[in-house]
Scaffold this motif. Structure first.
Motif: not given
Length: 183
Positions: A5-34
């Motif tokens: 089980x993976x439970x949590x959150x994307x807290x945020x982002x820091x250190x980027x050159x400008x504001x108004x940010x959003x994040x696209x995310x995905x989880x990648x696994x191998x073929x043995x994972x369902x």
């Protein structure tokens, strides 16, 4: 089969050159994972923090996997985007990090980068917006050809993750030995 089980959150982002940010995310696994439950990809809202502050996304992650092998352990893949005042989106960075293999609660920081274009592309980016992007974002995780890229370090995406294991010991995997103690 073993379960993770993976439970949590994307807290945020820091250190980027400008504001108004959003994040696209995905989880990648191998073929043995369902995947049993949860969404393996998503997008946060745009946050416009005060100058110098972290963009706060607080985007939930809740995944339940089953596996017969630890081969292809999950990785978090991110793309951070900047939205200008006209609603145009510009890539600010790619990144990936491994999901911790030990059970527990973890703070994970994912450093991002973007491809550096030619001098003309960088000048064009400065005046017209837009940045050089990867033609195939599989390079983010694979690394096979990633070392050939010229890149610029961007900012950091911050995660808070709780990892829960079930029945890994039945497959001869001791996930508690030498596990880091996080508070």
């Amino acid at each position: 089969m073993a379960e993770i089980h993976i439970i949590g959150q994307i807290l945020g982002g820091s250190g980027f050159p400008s504001l108004d940010l959003f994040c696209k995310w995905s989880v990648v696994t191998g073929s043995n994972w369902q995947l049993l439950e949860g969404l393996v990809e998503g997008q946060t809202q745009v946050d416009n923090p005060l100058e110098g502050k972290m963009a706060v996304w607080s985007h939930p992650i809740d995944l339940h996997y089953t596996t017969r092998s630890i081969s292809g352990w999950p990785k978090l893949k991110v793309q951070v985007w900047h939205q200008d005042r006209y609603g145009r989106n510009e890539l600010y960075g790619y990144g990936f990090c491994n999901v911790p293999t030990s059970a527990g609660i973890f703070s994970v920081d994912c450093v991002t980068w973007r491809p550096k274009g030619s001098v003309m592309e960088e000048v064009s980016s400065f005046f017209l917006g837009g940045t050089t992007q990867l033609a195939n974002d599989d390079l983010i995780i694979s690394g096979a050809d990633r070392y050939k890229l010229r890149t610029i370090t961007m900012g950091t995406v911050h995660f808070s993750l709780a990892i829960i294991h079930k029945d890994l010991d039945k497959f001869g995997i001791n996930s508690t030995e030498n596990a880091p103690q996080n508070n």
